[in-house]
Design a protein around this motif. Structure first.
Motif, mmCIF file in Angstrom:
data_model
loop_
_atom_site.group_PDB
_atom_site.id
_atom_site.type_symbol
_atom_site.label_atom_id
_atom_site.label_comp_id
_atom_site.label_asym_id
_atom_site.label_seq_id
_atom_site.Cartn_x
_atom_site.Cartn_y
_atom_site.Cartn_z
ATOM 1 N N THR A 189 0.833 -1.201 0.000
ATOM 2 C CA THR A 189 0.000 0.000 0.000
ATOM 3 C C THR A 189 0.868 1.252 0.000
ATOM 4 O O THR A 189 1.819 1.371 0.779
ATOM 5 C CB THR A 189 -0.912 0.018 1.229
ATOM 6 O OG1 THR A 189 -1.757 -1.142 1.202
ATOM 7 C CG2 THR A 189 -1.776 1.270 1.254
ATOM 8 N N VAL A 190 0.526 2.162 -0.897
ATOM 9 C CA VAL A 190 1.219 3.451 -0.994
ATOM 10 C C VAL A 190 0.318 4.520 -0.382
ATOM 11 O O VAL A 190 -0.850 4.650 -0.762
ATOM 12 C CB VAL A 190 1.554 3.807 -2.457
ATOM 13 C CG1 VAL A 190 2.254 5.159 -2.526
ATOM 14 C CG2 VAL A 190 2.419 2.717 -3.080
ATOM 15 N N ILE A 191 0.875 5.289 0.574
ATOM 16 C CA ILE A 191 0.120 6.340 1.262
ATOM 17 C C ILE A 191 0.935 7.629 1.234
ATOM 18 O O ILE A 191 2.148 7.611 1.456
ATOM 19 C CB ILE A 191 -0.189 5.947 2.717
ATOM 20 C CG1 ILE A 191 -1.069 4.691 2.751
ATOM 21 C CG2 ILE A 191 -0.875 7.098 3.466
ATOM 22 C CD1 ILE A 191 -1.323 4.173 4.142
ATOM 23 N N ASP A 251 -3.454 3.451 -11.018
ATOM 24 C CA ASP A 251 -3.890 4.841 -11.014
ATOM 25 C C ASP A 251 -4.496 5.140 -9.650
ATOM 26 O O ASP A 251 -5.534 4.568 -9.277
ATOM 27 C CB ASP A 251 -4.924 5.063 -12.131
ATOM 28 C CG ASP A 251 -5.274 6.543 -12.292
ATOM 29 O OD1 ASP A 251 -4.942 7.337 -11.381
ATOM 30 O OD2 ASP A 251 -5.878 6.888 -13.320
ATOM 31 N N CYS A 252 -3.860 6.058 -8.908
ATOM 32 C CA CYS A 252 -4.327 6.390 -7.559
ATOM 33 C C CYS A 252 -5.320 7.541 -7.545
ATOM 34 O O CYS A 252 -5.639 8.072 -6.464
ATOM 35 C CB CYS A 252 -3.138 6.729 -6.666
ATOM 36 S SG CYS A 252 -2.055 5.315 -6.371
ATOM 37 N N GLY A 253 -5.787 7.981 -8.722
ATOM 38 C CA GLY A 253 -6.786 9.031 -8.773
ATOM 39 C C GLY A 253 -6.166 10.418 -8.867
ATOM 40 O O GLY A 253 -4.983 10.578 -9.183
ATOM 41 N N ASN A 254 -6.980 11.424 -8.583
ATOM 42 C CA ASN A 254 -6.518 12.813 -8.717
ATOM 43 C C ASN A 254 -6.856 13.652 -7.486
ATOM 44 O O ASN A 254 -7.122 14.845 -7.591
ATOM 45 C CB ASN A 254 -7.105 13.452 -9.972
ATOM 46 C CG ASN A 254 -8.627 13.460 -9.953
ATOM 47 O OD1 ASN A 254 -9.250 12.935 -9.036
ATOM 48 N ND2 ASN A 254 -9.217 14.048 -10.989
ATOM 49 N N THR A 255 -6.879 13.020 -6.316
ATOM 50 C CA THR A 255 -7.099 13.755 -5.069
ATOM 51 C C THR A 255 -5.764 13.977 -4.364
ATOM 52 O O THR A 255 -4.779 13.288 -4.639
ATOM 53 C CB THR A 255 -8.054 12.980 -4.140
ATOM 54 O OG1 THR A 255 -7.467 11.723 -3.784
ATOM 55 C CG2 THR A 255 -9.393 12.750 -4.827
ATOM 56 N N SER A 256 -5.748 14.922 -3.443
ATOM 57 C CA SER A 256 -4.501 15.265 -2.754
ATOM 58 C C SER A 256 -4.036 14.154 -1.823
ATOM 59 O O SER A 256 -2.843 14.066 -1.511
ATOM 60 C CB SER A 256 -4.676 16.559 -1.964
ATOM 61 O OG SER A 256 -5.717 16.423 -1.012
ATOM 62 N N PHE A 257 -4.939 13.296 -1.360
ATOM 63 C CA PHE A 257 -4.570 12.176 -0.501
ATOM 64 C C PHE A 257 -4.359 10.931 -1.339
ATOM 65 O O PHE A 257 -5.236 10.533 -2.113
ATOM 66 C CB PHE A 257 -5.652 11.928 0.551
ATOM 67 C CG PHE A 257 -5.361 10.746 1.440
ATOM 68 C CD1 PHE A 257 -4.300 10.771 2.328
ATOM 69 C CD2 PHE A 257 -6.144 9.612 1.349
ATOM 70 C CE1 PHE A 257 -4.030 9.676 3.140
ATOM 71 C CE2 PHE A 257 -5.890 8.514 2.157
ATOM 72 C CZ PHE A 257 -4.832 8.542 3.057
#
Length: 272
Positions: free
Chosen positions: A81-83, A105-111
């Motif tokens: 897991t990448v955080i 693809d982890c999305g486009n949110t800041s978190f």
């Protein structure tokens, strides 16, 4: 002039009054010097990657996985897991995490919170953030995936004596051994006795990072490799010298009293 006035005049000589006037001005200066507080320098965050892009800055801050971490006995097939966080002036377009086993693809949110497939053994993943105008920043993480029971290091004994350069024993010195492993660090700490001797039982492993610390002495840190189960290591601690700030204060005292003495001599010559 009465007898009382004459006695008071004799007990308070002119030179003393002159020195008192000088000290009245010098004392605030000395107090000001003693109240100087050194600046505190902040250490940079080693987990943060930043790229300046014109008027915009992308900050990629990865909290996990940590660099050179060892993961033990993950479920098959292994995934990590990448955080982290992304901070930038423009809107975020995408965050992509890639490894030898594929990309996510982890999305486009800041978190950032997503998993990536990995393999047994050594791995390197790349995390890339890109904003809406095409600016991007990347960072990597290296880690290992291991299975089974980790090898336990052998236990050894280290003893010796802590002394000054002239042979005097140093009591109460802290002796610490560190045996670094990929997944943890084994540490043992003891203090030297009144005669300067110390003994560490059950230190982990033959490779040791040994540090010796004591207030008023220069600390010692050594990387040592032992070959026996029972070992001896003596250390010599050097007394610390006065700091530059302390020396500056002493020099100020000397300079001020030197000026006072010079003026006092001149005043005495003038009176004669």
């Amino acid at each position: 002039m009465t007898m009382t006035e004459h006695l008071i005049h004799l007990t308070v000589p002119h030179n003393f009054l002159f020195i008192f006037r000088i000290m009245k001005f010098a004392l605030p200066v000395l107090i000001g010097i003693l109240m100087i507080i050194p600046a505190i320098h902040a250490e940079p965050d080693m987990n943060t990657s930043t790229i300046p892009s014109g008027d915009s800055v992308i900050i990629l801050d990865i909290k996990a996985p940590q660099e050179k971490k060892v993961f033990l006995n993950l479920p098959e097939p292994p995934r990590v897991t990448v955080i982290g966080y992304v901070r930038n002036m423009e809107s975020l377009q995408s965050v992509i995490v890639s490894s030898n086993e594929g990309s996510t693809d982890c999305g486009n949110t800041s978190f950032i919170s997503c998993t990536i497939p990995v393999t047994k053994g050594l791995n390197q993943i790349t995390i890339t953030a890109m904003d809406s105008v095409g600016r991007r920043v990347s960072t990597t993480r290296n880690f290992s995936i291991e299975y089974g029971v980790p090898d336990l290091p052998p236990r050894i004994t280290i003893s010796g004596k802590i002394t000054t350069p002239d042979g005097r024993p140093v009591a109460g010195a802290t002796v610490r051994t560190e045996f670094p492993r990929p997944y943890d660090t084994k540490t043992v700490t003891v203090q030297s006795d009144a005669d300067g001797t110390y003994r560490i039982n059950n230190a982990h492993g033959f490779r040791q990072k040994i540090s010796v610390e004591k207030n008023g002495y220069t600390n010692i840190t050594k990387e040592m490799t032992f070959t026996q189960n029972v070992n001896t290591a003596d250390f010599i601690l050097e007394p610390t010298t006065k700091s530059a700030s302390g020396l500056t204060i002493v020099m100020c005292f000397v300079a001020i009293f030197g000026v006072i003495l010079i003026f006092s001599r001149k005043q005495q010559t003038h009176l004669v």
